[in-house]
Each structure stands twice: as structure tokens, then as C-alpha cells.
Design an enzyme around this catalytic site. Structure first.
Site, PDB file in Angstrom:
ATOM      1  N   SER A  74       0.889  -1.021  -0.020  1.00  0.00           N
ATOM      2  CA  SER A  74      -0.037  -0.093   0.030  1.00  0.00           C
ATOM      3  C   SER A  74       0.899   1.226  -0.067  1.00  0.00           C
ATOM      4  O   SER A  74       1.935   1.026   0.428  1.00  0.00           O
ATOM      5  CB  SER A  74      -0.981   0.041   1.182  1.00  0.00           C
ATOM      6  OG  SER A  74      -1.343   1.385   1.505  1.00  0.00           O
ATOM      7  N   TYR A 131      -0.953  -0.699  10.396  1.00  0.00           N
ATOM      8  CA  TYR A 131      -1.282  -1.105   8.923  1.00  0.00           C
ATOM      9  C   TYR A 131      -0.028  -0.572   8.108  1.00  0.00           C
ATOM     10  O   TYR A 131       0.423  -1.408   7.368  1.00  0.00           O
ATOM     11  CB  TYR A 131      -2.576  -0.441   8.644  1.00  0.00           C
ATOM     12  CG  TYR A 131      -3.087  -0.755   6.895  1.00  0.00           C
ATOM     13  CD1 TYR A 131      -3.569  -1.825   6.528  1.00  0.00           C
ATOM     14  CD2 TYR A 131      -2.801   0.169   5.849  1.00  0.00           C
ATOM     15  CE1 TYR A 131      -3.784  -1.993   5.159  1.00  0.00           C
ATOM     16  CE2 TYR A 131      -3.192   0.159   4.578  1.00  0.00           C
ATOM     17  CZ  TYR A 131      -3.528  -0.952   4.443  1.00  0.00           C
ATOM     18  OH  TYR A 131      -3.988  -1.448   3.165  1.00  0.00           O
TER      19      TYR A 131
HETATM   20  P1  NDP Z   1     -11.395  -5.700   1.309  1.00  0.00           P
HETATM   21  O1  NDP Z   1     -11.788  -5.527   2.692  1.00  0.00           O
HETATM   22  O2  NDP Z   1     -12.434  -5.163   0.264  1.00  0.00           O
HETATM   23  O3  NDP Z   1     -11.343  -7.272   0.983  1.00  0.00           O
HETATM   24  C1  NDP Z   1     -10.527  -7.992   1.815  1.00  0.00           C
HETATM   25  C2  NDP Z   1     -10.363  -9.388   1.346  1.00  0.00           C
HETATM   26  O4  NDP Z   1      -9.289 -10.039   2.122  1.00  0.00           O
HETATM   27  C3  NDP Z   1     -11.559 -10.069   1.515  1.00  0.00           C
HETATM   28  O5  NDP Z   1     -11.733 -11.149   0.306  1.00  0.00           O
HETATM   29  C4  NDP Z   1     -11.457 -10.935   2.956  1.00  0.00           C
HETATM   30  O6  NDP Z   1     -12.212 -12.280   2.738  1.00  0.00           O
HETATM   31  C5  NDP Z   1     -10.049 -11.271   2.793  1.00  0.00           C
HETATM   32  N1  NDP Z   1      -9.399 -11.621   3.936  1.00  0.00           N
HETATM   33  C6  NDP Z   1      -9.022 -10.826   5.108  1.00  0.00           C
HETATM   34  N2  NDP Z   1      -8.531 -11.529   6.081  1.00  0.00           N
HETATM   35  C7  NDP Z   1      -8.565 -12.735   5.599  1.00  0.00           C
HETATM   36  C8  NDP Z   1      -7.888 -13.774   5.895  1.00  0.00           C
HETATM   37  N3  NDP Z   1      -7.327 -13.739   7.404  1.00  0.00           N
HETATM   38  N4  NDP Z   1      -7.885 -14.975   5.218  1.00  0.00           N
HETATM   39  C9  NDP Z   1      -8.402 -14.941   4.129  1.00  0.00           C
HETATM   40  N5  NDP Z   1      -8.977 -13.802   3.364  1.00  0.00           N
HETATM   41  C10 NDP Z   1      -9.085 -12.753   4.409  1.00  0.00           C
HETATM   42  O7  NDP Z   1     -10.017  -5.036   0.937  1.00  0.00           O
HETATM   43  P2  NDP Z   1      -9.281  -4.642  -0.222  1.00  0.00           P
HETATM   44  O8  NDP Z   1     -10.018  -5.281  -1.496  1.00  0.00           O
HETATM   45  O9  NDP Z   1      -9.608  -3.150  -0.348  1.00  0.00           O
HETATM   46  O10 NDP Z   1      -7.762  -4.823  -0.139  1.00  0.00           O
HETATM   47  C11 NDP Z   1      -7.071  -5.849  -0.776  1.00  0.00           C
HETATM   48  C12 NDP Z   1      -5.550  -5.814  -0.557  1.00  0.00           C
HETATM   49  O11 NDP Z   1      -5.232  -4.465  -1.150  1.00  0.00           O
HETATM   50  C13 NDP Z   1      -5.311  -5.676   1.066  1.00  0.00           C
HETATM   51  O12 NDP Z   1      -3.971  -6.268   1.218  1.00  0.00           O
HETATM   52  C14 NDP Z   1      -5.082  -4.071   1.340  1.00  0.00           C
HETATM   53  O13 NDP Z   1      -4.247  -3.848   2.503  1.00  0.00           O
HETATM   54  C15 NDP Z   1      -4.642  -3.909  -0.021  1.00  0.00           C
HETATM   55  N6  NDP Z   1      -4.709  -2.283  -0.440  1.00  0.00           N
HETATM   56  C16 NDP Z   1      -6.224  -1.737  -0.255  1.00  0.00           C
HETATM   57  C17 NDP Z   1      -6.075  -0.336  -0.777  1.00  0.00           C
HETATM   58  C18 NDP Z   1      -7.740   0.212  -0.630  1.00  0.00           C
HETATM   59  O14 NDP Z   1      -7.773   1.566  -0.892  1.00  0.00           O
HETATM   60  N7  NDP Z   1      -8.442  -0.822  -0.959  1.00  0.00           N
HETATM   61  C19 NDP Z   1      -4.979   0.551  -0.763  1.00  0.00           C
HETATM   62  C20 NDP Z   1      -3.773  -0.304  -0.694  1.00  0.00           C
HETATM   63  C21 NDP Z   1      -3.645  -1.620  -0.486  1.00  0.00           C
HETATM   64  P3  NDP Z   1     -13.696 -12.513   3.588  1.00  0.00           P
HETATM   65  O15 NDP Z   1     -14.513 -11.201   3.389  1.00  0.00           O
HETATM   66  O16 NDP Z   1     -14.102 -13.700   3.161  1.00  0.00           O
HETATM   67  O17 NDP Z   1     -13.313 -12.187   5.023  1.00  0.00           O
END
Ligand code: NDP
Length: 255
Positions: A149, A163
Site C-alpha cells: 500500500s 497497517y
Molecule cells: P476488502 O476489505 O475489500 O477485501 C479483503 C479481502 O481479504 C476479503 O476477500 C476478505 O475475505 C479477505 N481476507 C481478510 N482477511 C483474511 C484472512 N485472514 N484470510 C483469508 N482472507 C482474508 O479489501 P481490499 O480489496 O481493499 O484490499 C485488498 C488488499 O489490498 C489488502 O491487502 C489491502 O491492504 C490492499 N490495499 C487496499 C487499498 C484500498 O484502498 N482498498 C489500498 C492499498 C492496499 P472475507 O470477506 O471472506 O473475510
């Protein structure tokens, strides 16, 4: 011919692919001809919908439940991926959580949860991927893309120290792993998204607040879409990026 994969398509496992960026990568990968492992933790219906969308577009995918912050579950996840789709070609370490707390208010459990979900998960999945893809282990190479990120270089939003530090760990992990496995046929890179419109922003005020902030602070004047990050992930994972290794690439609208 491999009866499990008669068209010899590449297999991609995406952690946290039920929602947000991971789901967008899964759909784009399905359309690009990958067979996709759609990992999720809790959102089973959403993960099944991603799989159904990929099938409807003529692709192949399977939903795989596992909490990737726990090593035993990651081991099980990779075994299920082996059994359902076969040889792994690409791992996208996408699962992650956002948390908002000041350092003077932290507790052990909160801090541990952020590092387990964002950092340990990537180490655990990389271990299993390298054991399968590395030529030193008899594999045929592959590609790993880690989701970092811009918080790693900007310090994150208010309350985002844990984070941001967890994502800085991902940047460094990417460089170190690239050195470790580059000669074993595995390319390792990271993506650093900026403000992307997904449910992760519920943690600090929701999407409307994030969009107003993006209009002010992002040089392109808007938040990004998960699909825009997905395109960058697919390129990094693909042979088109064959000499791109140990790189951390921003997808942040100039921020
Ligand atoms: P969301 O919250 O929209 O989605 C998160 C996803 O991760 C969900 O599918 C969730 O699954 C899954 N997840 C979380 N914890 C676990 C776990 N322990 N095991 C398996 N699955 C898990 O997040 P984003 O799509 O926004 O983010 C995706 C990645 O991108 C992350 O690493 C985030 O830090 C990074 N990111 C996002 C940004 C943003 O602005 N959105 C900016 C910079 C980086 P479930 O729903 O089944 O629990």
C-alpha cells in the site's frame, strides 16, 4: 497431456478474493485464461459469486475457504488448490485488513491481528508457493505478487501506524524474497495501491469520506477502482513482465 488441465492453462491462487481488489483480480484472471483459486475467509456467498461470474465468462475457478493468517490453514489451502486445479503458477498475496488505532491505545491482540493478516499470511503463502514453484524444489517456476500500500511510504491515514508498518514489511519482504528465489524461476513483485474504492474503508469513516479525501489528495482527482489494480496485478504476474523482479509498483493515481 494433463487430464486435470487439458488446455494447459496457468493456475493462479488469490488470497482474499471474495471482495474488493482480490475479487477484481480473480475476475480479470478468469477472463485472461487463468484457472483461478478464489480464497476467502468468511464471505462464502461472495466468493461463490466470483466463481460463478468466472464460469459464466467461460473460465475455470474454485472457491477455497481458509484463514490465511494461520499457517495450518494456509497449508490446507494449498493442498486443496493442488487437488482441485493442480500445479501452481501464480500466487497473489492479496488478503489484508485495515485497522485504526493510536499507538498509545493499542492492545496485543489488535496489533497481532494486523501483522498476522497482512504480513504473516504473505510469508505463509509464499512458503507454500515456493515449495511448489521453485526449480530447486523440482517446480517449473512462477510469479508472486504481494499487495502492499502507499501507506508503507506515507505512514497511512490517521490511526494507521500498524497497517502502514505492516505494508512496509511487505515492501521489504518482496525485495528479500526476490533475491532468495529469482534464480529458481520465480519472479516476486509488489503493488502499492493508493485509495481504492472497496469495503476496506469502512474502518475509518466509509466510502463517501474516502472519495472526498481522494478528490482532494490524489493528483488524478479521484479514487481508483479495484479493476484498475487488477490490470496491474495481471501484468506483473504475466510473462509480459518477464524482466520485472523485486519491484514495488505504485497504482495510486500519482499520490
Ligand atoms: P476488502 O476489505 O475489500 O477485501 C479483503 C479481502 O481479504 C476479503 O476477500 C476478505 O475475505 C479477505 N481476507 C481478510 N482477511 C483474511 C484472512 N485472514 N484470510 C483469508 N482472507 C482474508 O479489501 P481490499 O480489496 O481493499 O484490499 C485488498 C488488499 O489490498 C489488502 O491487502 C489491502 O491492504 C490492499 N490495499 C487496499 C487499498 C484500498 O484502498 N482498498 C489500498 C492499498 C492496499 P472475507 O470477506 O471472506 O473475510
Amino acid at each position: 497431456m494433463n487430464p486435470m488441465n487439458p488446455k494447459n492453462l496457468k493456475n493462479m491462487l488469490i488470497t482474499g478474493a471474495s471482495r474488493g481488489i482480490g475479487a477484481a483480480i480473480a475476475r480479470a484472471a478468469g477472463s485472461a485464461g487463468y484457472r483461478v483459486g478464489v480464497n476467502y475467509q468468511r464471505s462464502e456467498a461472495a466468493a461463490q459469486k466470483v466463481v460463478a461470474d468466472i464460469h459464466a465468462a467461460g473460465g475455470e475457478a474454485v472457491a477455497l475457504q481458509a484463514d490465511v493468517s494461520r499457517l495450518s490453514e494456509v497449508v490446507r489451502l494449498f493442498s486443496e488448490m493442488d487437488r482441485s486445479l493442480g500445479t501452481l503458477d501464480v500466487l497473489i498475496n492479496n488478503a489484508g485488513i485495515l485497522a485504526s488505532f493510536r499507538v498509545d491505545a493499542l492492545d496485543e491482540e489488535q496489533l497481532g491481528a494486523v501483522f498476522q493478516a497482512n504480513v504473516f499470511s504473505s510469508f505463509y503463502a509464499a512458503r507454500e508457493a515456493v515449495r511448489r514453484m521453485s526449480t530447486a524444489h523440482g517446480g517449473h517456476g512462477g510469479s508472486i505478487v504481494n499487495l502492499s500500500s502507499v501507506a508503507s511510504r506515507m505512514g497511512g491515514l490517521s490511526g494507521g501506524a500498524a497497517y502502514a508498518a505492516s505494508k512496509a514489511a511487505i515492501d521489504t519482504f518482496t525485495l528479500a524474497l526476490a533475491k532468495e528465489v529469482g534464480r529458481e524461476g520465480i519472479r516476486v513483485n509488489a503493488l502499492r495501491p493508493g485509495l481504492i474504492s472497496t469495503e476496506i474503508h469502512q474502518v475509518h469513516g466509509g466510502l463517501d469520506r474516502m472519495h472526498s479525501m481522494a478528490a482532494e489528495v490524489v493528483p488524478l482527482g479521484r479514487a481508483g477502482a479495484a479493476e484498475e489494480v487488477a490490470q496491474a496485478a495481471l501484468w506483473l504476474a504475466s510473462d509480459a513482465a518477464s524482466y520485472v523482479h523485486g519491484t514495488v509498483m505504485d497504482v495510486a493515481g500519482g499520490r
